[in-house]
Design a protein around this motif. Sequence first.
Motif, PDB file in Angstrom:
ATOM      1  N   LEU A  66      11.974  -6.001   6.991  1.00 19.38           N
ATOM      2  CA  LEU A  66      12.941  -4.923   7.192  1.00 19.38           C
ATOM      3  C   LEU A  66      12.553  -3.669   6.413  1.00 19.38           C
ATOM      4  O   LEU A  66      12.735  -2.541   6.897  1.00 19.38           O
ATOM      5  N   TRP A  67      12.004  -3.831   5.221  1.00 17.94           N
ATOM      6  CA  TRP A  67      11.618  -2.660   4.424  1.00 17.94           C
ATOM      7  C   TRP A  67      10.469  -1.903   5.070  1.00 17.94           C
ATOM      8  O   TRP A  67      10.496  -0.673   5.153  1.00 17.94           O
ATOM      9  N   LEU A  68       9.467  -2.612   5.525  1.00 18.84           N
ATOM     10  CA  LEU A  68       8.337  -1.947   6.169  1.00 18.84           C
ATOM     11  C   LEU A  68       8.771  -1.242   7.449  1.00 18.84           C
ATOM     12  O   LEU A  68       8.336  -0.121   7.740  1.00 18.84           O
ATOM     13  N   GLY A  69       9.637  -1.891   8.221  1.00 17.23           N
ATOM     14  CA  GLY A  69      10.124  -1.244   9.438  1.00 17.23           C
ATOM     15  C   GLY A  69      10.925   0.005   9.145  1.00 17.23           C
ATOM     16  O   GLY A  69      10.774   1.027   9.830  1.00 17.23           O
TER      17      GLY A  69
ATOM     18  N   LEU B 199      11.543 -18.060   0.309  1.00 13.86           N
ATOM     19  CA  LEU B 199      10.431 -17.488   1.057  1.00 13.86           C
ATOM     20  C   LEU B 199      10.914 -16.819   2.336  1.00 13.86           C
ATOM     21  O   LEU B 199      10.448 -15.735   2.708  1.00 13.86           O
ATOM     22  N   GLY B 200      11.853 -17.457   3.029  1.00 10.52           N
ATOM     23  CA  GLY B 200      12.375 -16.864   4.259  1.00 10.52           C
ATOM     24  C   GLY B 200      13.093 -15.554   4.010  1.00 10.52           C
ATOM     25  O   GLY B 200      12.865 -14.570   4.722  1.00 10.52           O
ATOM     26  N   ALA B 201      13.938 -15.523   2.973  1.00  8.92           N
ATOM     27  CA  ALA B 201      14.658 -14.288   2.661  1.00  8.92           C
ATOM     28  C   ALA B 201      13.701 -13.201   2.185  1.00  8.92           C
ATOM     29  O   ALA B 201      13.845 -12.021   2.541  1.00  8.92           O
ATOM     30  N   GLY B 202      12.700 -13.583   1.386  1.00  6.76           N
ATOM     31  CA  GLY B 202      11.735 -12.590   0.918  1.00  6.76           C
ATOM     32  C   GLY B 202      10.897 -12.017   2.049  1.00  6.76           C
ATOM     33  O   GLY B 202      10.634 -10.806   2.094  1.00  6.76           O
ATOM     34  N   ALA B 203      10.467 -12.875   2.986  1.00  5.45           N
ATOM     35  CA  ALA B 203       9.687 -12.384   4.123  1.00  5.45           C
ATOM     36  C   ALA B 203      10.524 -11.454   5.000  1.00  5.45           C
ATOM     37  O   ALA B 203      10.028 -10.434   5.495  1.00  5.45           O
TER      38      ALA B 203
ATOM     39  N   LEU C 139       9.315  -3.275  18.307  1.00  7.12           N
ATOM     40  CA  LEU C 139       8.619  -4.376  18.973  1.00  7.12           C
ATOM     41  C   LEU C 139       8.525  -5.606  18.083  1.00  7.12           C
ATOM     42  O   LEU C 139       8.739  -6.742  18.543  1.00  7.12           O
ATOM     43  N   VAL C 140       8.213  -5.415  16.813  1.00  4.38           N
ATOM     44  CA  VAL C 140       8.081  -6.558  15.907  1.00  4.38           C
ATOM     45  C   VAL C 140       9.439  -7.203  15.656  1.00  4.38           C
ATOM     46  O   VAL C 140       9.554  -8.438  15.629  1.00  4.38           O
ATOM     47  N   TYR C 141      10.475  -6.402  15.475  1.00  2.00           N
ATOM     48  CA  TYR C 141      11.817  -6.975  15.309  1.00  2.00           C
ATOM     49  C   TYR C 141      12.192  -7.818  16.528  1.00  2.00           C
ATOM     50  O   TYR C 141      12.759  -8.914  16.393  1.00  2.00           O
ATOM     51  N   ALA C 142      11.902  -7.300  17.697  1.00  2.00           N
ATOM     52  CA  ALA C 142      12.237  -8.032  18.921  1.00  2.00           C
ATOM     53  C   ALA C 142      11.467  -9.349  19.000  1.00  2.00           C
ATOM     54  O   ALA C 142      12.038 -10.391  19.369  1.00  2.00           O
TER      55      ALA C 142
END
Length: 427
Positions: free
Chosen positions: A338-341, A329-333, A355-358
Amino acid sequence: MTGRDAAAAAQRRGTAALWGSATGPGGGAESPGGGAFAPSREADARSRGLDAPSRGARPPRRGTGDPVKALLHRHRELCERAVDPLEIAAGLEAHGVTDRTAARFRHRDVFALAEEMYARVPRDSDEWDALDTPGDGGAGRPAGTAPEVHAAWPAFALLPGAVCALTVAGLALTTGGVRLAVGLGGALALAATARVALRHGPLRTPRPAASATRAWTCWLLAYALFGEGLLRAAAPGGAALPPEPSALAALGLAAAVAPGTACARLFTVRARRRLGRSRGLADFAASVRPLLLGVFALYATAVGLVLAGADAALDLVGAAGTGGVTPCLGAGALAALLWLGRLLAAHGSTRAPALVYAAVGATGAAALALAWAARLPGCGFLTTPVETAALAWGAPAAVCGAGAALLLARAVRVLGRASAHACGGTA
């Protein structure tokens, strides 16, 4: 006939002659807008980049024809040199196009009209020639194209997964210094192949990412590989340092590059096709937003299958770093985040991913800091909440999932705009 009758007859003849000068070709009287004011109305229409309306004709409607293409042809030079929709809007206003004129094309104002024109500007002279003329109902329009990418992008997309699989196999078969060399060489090869797949594939960005964004991305990947091991090492009686990297996270994220680039290509091509067929911004947004959600669901399903297969393969060979549902689940999330960003950045929107990555990266760093702070004298009370949240509840998966949800909401809004799909468009 008396003098008074003669004067009245002369007046009637003069009035008839006056009205006769304002009749149309068929002898009928024109509308009040005709006569001496007609030339100025035609000149005003030409100054706005529109055809002079024929007498008695209705304003053009966005029905079977597409009069926006007429504006594209008349303002071709302006559209070709424009770097954003605002420049086209300024040029249209300089030519006399107003919000009232834009309403004739089913747009709320000049800026909305300029946004559609900017998104539909052909990229070369051949596409300008192929651009169909108004009133043909869309016949002859190109089926829809996307920005060109390297012809070998499918092969580039498969390289990271293949390199990672070979590296994991090499690590399982070697020991000592050879194992360290295999790990370092595999990491460098993986980074190089991932860079090639992103730079020359459908997920390439119009401009390089900011240094902060690259730093947070690297931190998120490092946390996916070593974060759980560091948290367990910080617990009382924890594992030894340095922790083993998560083979599941590495293999799953590397293999997710292939479905990620394929889904990005699918979305880009379909969105450009719908942009060419749409009759307005609202029509385009209503068609492209369900497309985005469908493509995202397809990508999430593909990543789930990839992670399930990687977990089964690693468990079969007895490699370290496997571990059940929570790591998957962690790797999939994280893959979804990363794909959406990257998809947003490929369409010109970079602020929200940064901002979300940070935020997600800072949360992971705070969890590690609290875990190690719990080992200080008098801070043992921090051990329980960190262990419960990070290890039992799968906090990395929850935090990355929340970040992915935010980016998905942002993508639905941003990628529903026509300007986001223009060649080099920004959003």
